[in-house]
Design a protein around this motif. Structure first.
Motif, PDB file in Angstrom:
ATOM      1  N   GLY A  95       0.864  -0.955  -0.223  1.00 17.75           N
ATOM      2  CA  GLY A  95      -0.272  -0.085   0.412  1.00 17.75           C
ATOM      3  C   GLY A  95       0.792   0.988  -0.061  1.00 17.75           C
ATOM      4  N   LYS A  98       3.712   0.748  -5.226  1.00 20.73           N
ATOM      5  CA  LYS A  98       3.339   0.180  -6.746  1.00 20.73           C
ATOM      6  C   LYS A  98       4.082  -1.302  -5.770  1.00 20.73           C
ATOM      7  N   THR A 101       2.774  -3.305  -3.158  1.00 25.17           N
ATOM      8  CA  THR A 101       1.768  -4.228  -3.149  1.00 25.17           C
ATOM      9  C   THR A 101       1.458  -4.967  -4.734  1.00 25.17           C
ATOM     10  N   SER A 121      -3.518  -2.048   6.632  1.00 23.34           N
ATOM     11  CA  SER A 121      -3.794  -1.762   6.374  1.00 23.34           C
ATOM     12  C   SER A 121      -3.145  -2.694   4.746  1.00 23.34           C
ATOM     13  N   LYS A 124      -6.117  -5.248   4.039  1.00 26.06           N
ATOM     14  CA  LYS A 124      -6.943  -4.526   2.786  1.00 26.06           C
ATOM     15  C   LYS A 124      -6.579  -4.236   1.866  1.00 26.06           C
ATOM     16  N   THR A 125      -5.100  -3.801   2.112  1.00 26.49           N
ATOM     17  CA  THR A 125      -4.481  -3.488   0.469  1.00 26.49           C
ATOM     18  C   THR A 125      -4.227  -5.005  -0.273  1.00 26.49           C
ATOM     19  N   LEU A 129      -9.064  -4.336  -0.486  1.00 26.93           N
ATOM     20  CA  LEU A 129      -9.370  -3.591  -0.935  1.00 26.93           C
ATOM     21  C   LEU A 129      -8.540  -2.139  -0.524  1.00 26.93           C
ATOM     22  N   SER A 130      -9.818  -0.504  -0.468  1.00 31.43           N
ATOM     23  CA  SER A 130      -8.666   0.763  -0.709  1.00 31.43           C
ATOM     24  C   SER A 130      -8.115   0.684   1.361  1.00 31.43           C
ATOM     25  N   ALA A 131      -7.145   0.899   0.721  1.00 32.57           N
ATOM     26  CA  ALA A 131      -6.383   1.461   2.673  1.00 32.57           C
ATOM     27  C   ALA A 131      -5.660   2.339   2.925  1.00 32.57           C
ATOM     28  N   ASP A 132      -5.773   3.135   3.897  1.00 26.90           N
ATOM     29  CA  ASP A 132      -5.331   4.013   4.391  1.00 26.90           C
ATOM     30  C   ASP A 132      -3.741   3.174   5.132  1.00 26.90           C
ATOM     31  N   THR A 133      -2.749   3.316   4.423  1.00 23.05           N
ATOM     32  CA  THR A 133      -1.459   3.174   4.926  1.00 23.05           C
ATOM     33  C   THR A 133      -0.607   4.452   5.231  1.00 23.05           C
ATOM     34  N   ASP A 142      -7.913   3.153   9.951  1.00 18.33           N
ATOM     35  CA  ASP A 142      -8.068   1.380   8.745  1.00 18.33           C
ATOM     36  C   ASP A 142      -8.040   0.851  10.856  1.00 18.33           C
TER      37      ASP A 142
END
Lengths: 275, 275, 275
Positions: A95, A98, A101, A121, A124-125, A129-133, A142
């Motif tokens: 996250g 790139k 991820t 986070s 989820k990544t 899912l979108s995550a708040d890293t 998160d």
């Protein structure tokens, strides 16, 4: 129950192959030794398959990854799958870039992991899912709280089902689940996040546990999470006014080293998550 | 005798070039500083020859080796030979993979080492004997006991003769020998093996000793082995019930830092091995 | 004043990207955490620009550099400049090899650094003066004494003017200056040089300070230098007869962790250098 799983680590002394970042690697080696297992670190493509073959399990951690080591992670992971050796994935910083991820996703596509451990986070990544890293830490939005634990354990179970892996999400409350069952753990101290690499250390410890308990991956992961959190609590009690995060680091590993069945069974704070 | 060799380290403050693994490198740097010497770590092919030229000695450790660093090890070693600077080889994990075994043998073919230090499985492997390696640790069937010490010291002496190196085999009993003379050392504690990299640290310390005592390589190696083992004993005495392998790591390096002539001469437990 | 700058680190919790050596990287991560900031280490060309984009500042340290990481340093530095994020350069070992000297100069040519921190030999080297380097330490003839402090601060000011950077020269007496103003700091202990990487740690800490105080780079650098030296003093007071450089390492980071406004304002020993 928990203490039997630790006893298996101490009796079997599994050899754990680690392909991990250079930031926290020394602590990972020492925590594996503290648990009673043995570490070996090797990341060259020309030796990882052979090294994993002589080991009981593999720990892949993508912190400070690079093109050379990513290739080695894939090769080692495939070999471990072929030989039916358990593998932990720690998607550090998924996250945050790139490269991280996509590497985590590539690893998930090509390798079956026994356990995937990360903060919420990161998990989820890699689950898409979108995550708040925030760098290598979970973003604030998160953070797992008591209110959303059922929802999150459902998400984790479905990710466990999809991957065939045990999912371990660590934070203030930890979740450990497979496709069927989910546990929460309330061991640990908030101060543990002021020590670099306590997450990496837990992944290394989890690899030791599942390598010595190959038929009980969920329970072994649960035991590792309880033990790490409890070590954080025991270490915290030992802190003086002069001690800070550097001494705390040592005390946590020391507490793993000195853990015994009684302390572990009495101190573990886990329960199954039921609706 | 032993303490004079330490005094030379403290007086000459040799600069020691290390090409070593990223697992235990920080401890190697700190133990070199603790001894009174100075470390420099550099592994790029574009600088290793220059770095070794400004140093008093070189420590090559093949843990977490890769193609890039192997090339640098060869270049640095050849340059050190050319400049007549002493070199230690630590063949970490030789026997655990072909890459490590072949790299160690390649290094031995192309470079003259002043000292080769490893556990018995590593030394047997690079000497071309079959060995019972367990990752980076000696296999059980290889462990040196009082019964086979004469046989083993004969093997080490013949390997010393063949390589022109001082051979240091560490374990419960340590053997230090050149082609003519062999010593055994009975310092140390079994708990030292629960700290990652005590072997790497000893190799780094040995490099400091031989860099400051270039005309007494055998004795300097003996002194380093005694000092490391004694530090392990002193550190062990300091352990409380709460301390484990992480604090022990710190205490060992601290004990090197605080070593003095009296402690070292009184505490060293060595004798020549005679038939 | 100094303590406000620390408070900003604790309040803003800046995320600091580090491209640094594998020797002292763990201590750099822990000292950043101890200060209240968060570290992330990443050195692959495929992620450094993205990582620096999510961070508040960048710390580039050329110890154990190699071709792969040099390329990443350049890319990360340019991106940080583009995004106006503050950068620290630690030219570890400049003067010890052409690779290090030329890399430091290349970095200076292509990137604007907010702060350049090194020992006097390193700073003289990259400023194009001849220097008396001893590996990664300053050579004896280069050591800063009270007698030459005015001359040296003039040199630093002119280098600050040329580079547009705050120059931090650390040693027995530390100098912090921009083109207009120079400060000296007399905190610290000589024993700090027996711990590997206290210089690297200071650079990492400085990156945390300037990331949280982007509009006060000179003062933030001064605060970081005072805090590091004071932590060395506080840690030293805690040393027992059995403690050595390894425990000292822990105590220094602990002292950063436990630093508060009162201790920092009372303990900081700095003054402006005036002719």
């Amino acid at each position: 129950m928990i203490s039997t799983l630790l006893q298996n680590v101490r009796d079997n002394k599994p050899l754990v192959h680690n392909i991990t970042n250079y930031v926290t690697v020394n602590d990972c080696a020492n925590i594996i030794l503290a648990s009673g297992a043995s570490p070996i670190m090797a990341d060259d493509i020309d030796e990882v398959e052979e090294i994993v073959s002589i080991c009981d399990g593999l720990n892949i951690n993508i912190g400070t990854l690079n093109k050379r080591t990513i290739e080695s992670m894939i090769a080692a992971g495939k070999k471990a799958n072929e030989l039916n050796k358990p593998i932990v994935l720690d998607p550090v910083g998924a996250g945050a870039s790139k490269l991280r991820t996509e590497t985590a996703k590539k690893l998930l596509n090509e390798i079956h992991f026994s356990v995937i451990r990360g903060n919420i986070s990161e998990i989820k990544t890699i689950a898409g899912l979108s995550a708040d890293t925030k760098g290598v830490d979970a973003g604030i939005s998160d953070i797992v709280t008591a209110d959303d634990i059922i929802q999150l354990s459902d998400f984790c179970k479905s990710f466990a089902k999809k991957t065939g892996s045990v999912i371990v999400v660590t934070g203030a409350i930890d979740i450990i689940c497979d496709a069927e069952k989910a546990y929460e753990v309330r061991n640990g101290r908030p101060e543990m996040s002021s020590v670099t690499g306590t997450g990496c250390q837990l992944s290394a410890l989890t690899a030791a546990f599942i390598s010595a308990n190959t038929d009980k991956v969920t329970e072994a992961s649960l035991a590792a999470v309880c033990m790490m959190g409890l070590a954080g609590e025991i270490a915290y009690e030992r802190m003086t006014d002069l001690d800070g995060n550097s001494s705390y680091r040592n005390y946590i590993i020391d507490a793993i080293y000195n853990m015994n069945s009684e302390k572990l069974d009495t101190g573990s704070k886990y329960k199954e998550i039921k609706k």
